[in-house]
Design an enzyme around this catalytic site. Structure first.
Site, PDB file in Angstrom:
ATOM      1  N   THR A  14       0.826  -1.213   0.000  1.00 57.57           N
ATOM      2  CA  THR A  14       0.000   0.000   0.000  1.00 57.57           C
ATOM      3  C   THR A  14       0.859   1.262   0.000  1.00 57.57           C
ATOM      4  OG1 THR A  14      -1.585  -1.258   1.295  1.00 57.57           O
ATOM      5  CG2 THR A  14      -1.920   1.107   1.227  1.00 57.57           C
ATOM      6  N   GLY A 134       0.206   8.941   9.521  1.00 56.97           N
ATOM      7  CA  GLY A 134       0.166   8.819   8.052  1.00 56.97           C
ATOM      8  C   GLY A 134       0.653  10.090   7.380  1.00 56.97           C
ATOM      9  N   ILE A 136      -0.025  13.165   8.104  1.00 54.40           N
ATOM     10  CA  ILE A 136       0.086  14.377   8.940  1.00 54.40           C
ATOM     11  C   ILE A 136       1.544  14.586   9.342  1.00 54.40           C
ATOM     12  CG2 ILE A 136      -0.684  15.539  11.050  1.00 54.40           C
ATOM     13  CD1 ILE A 136      -3.026  13.562  11.157  1.00 54.40           C
ATOM     14  N   ASP A 201      -1.723  -0.399  17.975  1.00 53.91           N
ATOM     15  CA  ASP A 201      -1.249   0.487  16.904  1.00 53.91           C
ATOM     16  C   ASP A 201      -1.032   1.901  17.464  1.00 53.91           C
ATOM     17  OD1 ASP A 201      -1.172   1.109  13.777  1.00 53.91           O
ATOM     18  OD2 ASP A 201      -2.487   2.609  14.697  1.00 53.91           O
ATOM     19  N   LYS A 205       2.491   4.366  18.201  1.00 55.01           N
ATOM     20  CA  LYS A 205       2.611   5.749  17.711  1.00 55.01           C
ATOM     21  C   LYS A 205       2.874   6.736  18.858  1.00 55.01           C
ATOM     22  CE  LYS A 205      -0.293   4.740  13.696  1.00 55.01           C
ATOM     23  NZ  LYS A 205      -1.669   4.610  13.217  1.00 55.01           N
TER      24      LYS A 205
HETATM   25  N1  HSE Z   1      -4.264   0.803  11.159  1.00 51.58           N
HETATM   26  C1  HSE Z   1      -3.966   2.189  11.272  1.00 51.58           C
HETATM   27  C2  HSE Z   1      -5.232   2.979  11.499  1.00 51.58           C
HETATM   28  C3  HSE Z   1      -3.271   2.766  10.082  1.00 51.58           C
HETATM   29  O1  HSE Z   1      -6.330   2.425  11.534  1.00 51.58           O
HETATM   30  O2  HSE Z   1      -5.126   4.185  11.681  1.00 51.58           O
HETATM   31  C4  HSE Z   1      -1.831   2.383   9.994  1.00 51.58           C
HETATM   32  O3  HSE Z   1      -1.105   2.930  11.032  1.00 51.58           O
END
Ligand code: HSE
Length: 430
Positions: A14, A134, A136, A201, A205
């Protein structure tokens, strides 16, 4: 100055396909911006269909080892994700004097120190803007544009999947399960959605953001994590009635020379800037001692938004190559702050319970809270269901430890049938 800067792209999924497309589309423009032609010399990708899909010449398809060994490749772009083999590829590339651009949040959140130290030692750039938020821009903003500030707090919605689910539950009053199913049908949630919905996730971050914002290393395993799978339509409705919205927040703040770093669902006031961030969008709210409050908003995932950040990093690496300034911003973790255990944090809490609807029950519950130094801000009884009723309690600010002690005692009261949920309430100035 070089006329040609060669890129080796590891991964054409992707993000990788987006990177290839942007580099091809804006090639002439980038020549003027950098003063050199940015060329993808080799791509490590097993699937030749993926190469065909982006219009890449099959002759440049190879494997990661060949890219790392190629002395003509200046920049290695790793977009396969996961810890291994990505970590070995990156470390090897750095040792060979190559600059690295990656979108790999798992790797940076767990092994960032090792990678950045290796980069500093070899005087190369390792940039990872796409690992958080992403498209940003946030990492360069914290390292450069906001470098004049002492950062007090970073708080964000950094996972689009869970934000989509919570937005749908709020707008349509549906259950978590139904919202998750729809997110999967629309391709926003993966078939195994656990990393998103259980908060892992977001934890990776916020570990990266906290390390940069507070100049002190925070690892994925340091983050206290709670996901959204226990949030019910009832909780969302109650939040609305109290002028709150429920969001999965990633929070990092410095309190008395200690760091609090956590991911959990929270009720935030409808007036908070993060409250209106809906659907798959992400936003990161930063408070600095000079700048005050600033917020960065945009698409936190997707091929082109993530690739926008990766190619931005490639351009910066290329400019540094041109001006001989590579490696000027490496690891910025020069402090060593202790992490505050979750028991010691201060928060407000929403508590939903089901209890017997008869005289003296509220008094008993209130006494347990009082005995544990828990001050209540509001108590609401929702319509009686025969002999039982739902009770919603919201506390004032208090230590998590005291709240948990009170809760354990309340659980044992014979009049209390069920503790349905506990959600933290995050006001903007606490
Ligand atoms: N899986 C993440 C989200 C995107 O739903 O924001 C990739 O970091």
């Amino acid at each position: 100055m070089k006329d040609l800067i060669n890129i080796g792209l590891i991964g054409l999924g992707t993000v990788g396909s987006g990177v290839y497309k942007i580099l091809a589309t804006h090639r002439e423009d980038f020549k003027r911006k950098v003063g050199a032609d940015l060329v993808v010399k080799a791509i490590a990708e097993k699937s030749s269909e993926k190469a065909d899909a982006v219009g890449a010449n099959r002759e440049i398809i190879t494997d990661a080892k060949t890219i790392i060994e190629d002395p003509d490749i200046d920049i290695v772009v790793e977009v396969i994700g996961g810890i291994e083999p990505a970590k070995s590829f990156i470390l090897e590339a750095i040792k060979k004097g190559k600059h690295v651009v990656t979108a790999n949040k798992e790797l940076l959140a767990s092994h960032g120190e090792e990678i950045l130290k290796m980069a500093d030692k070899n005087k190369v750039d390792v940039f990872f803007e796409a690992s958080v938020g992403g498209g940003i821009p946030i990492i360069h903003l914290l390292k450069e544009c906001l470098a004049s500030n002492k950062i007090l707090k970073v708080m964000g919605i950094v996972n689009g999947t869970t934000n989509y689910i919570l937005t749908m539950m709020s707008e349509e009053g549906c259950s978590f399960e139904k919202a998750l199913k729809e997110a999967q049908q629309k391709g926003y949630a993966e078939r195994d959605p656990s990393a998103d919905i259980e908060g892992r996730d977001a934890a990776a971050k916020i570990a990266i953001l906290a390390s940069i914002a507070f100049n002190s290393r925070v690892k994925f395993s340091d983050v206290s994590v709670e996901g959204i799978s226990k949030i019910t339509a009832k909780d969302i409705l109650h939040a609305k009635e109290m002028n709150y919205v429920v969001k999965l927040l990633a929070v990092a703040k410095e309190v008395d020379e200690e760091l609090e770093v956590r991911v959990h669902p929270a009720m935030i006031p409808v007036k908070h800037p993060l409250a209106s961030v809906n659907g798959v969008y992400n936003a990161i709210f930063v408070e600095g001692d000079s700048v005050g409050e600033v917020m960065f908003f945009g698409q936190g995932a997707g091929s082109l938004p993530a690739a926008s950040a990766v190619v931005g990093d490639i351009i910066e690496v290329a400019r540094n190559i041109q001006y001989g300034s590579s490696g000027k911003i490496g690891c910025t973790c020069f402090r060593n702050l202790n992490l505050r255990p979750i028991d010691e944090i201060n928060s407000k809490y929403y508590l939903l319970m089901n209890a017997a609807d008869k005289p003296g029950v509220l008094a008993k519950i209130a006494k347990v809270f009082g005995d544990n130094n828990v001050s209540l801000a509001s108590v609401i009884q929702k319509g009686s269901q025969g002999s039982t009723a739902d009770l919603i309690l919201v506390t004032h600010l208090l230590k998590e430890k005291n709240f948990r002690m009170a809760l354990n005692q309340i659980r044992k009261l014979s009049e209390v049938n069920e503790i349905c949920n506990v959600i933290r309430v995050e006001e903007s100035n606490e």
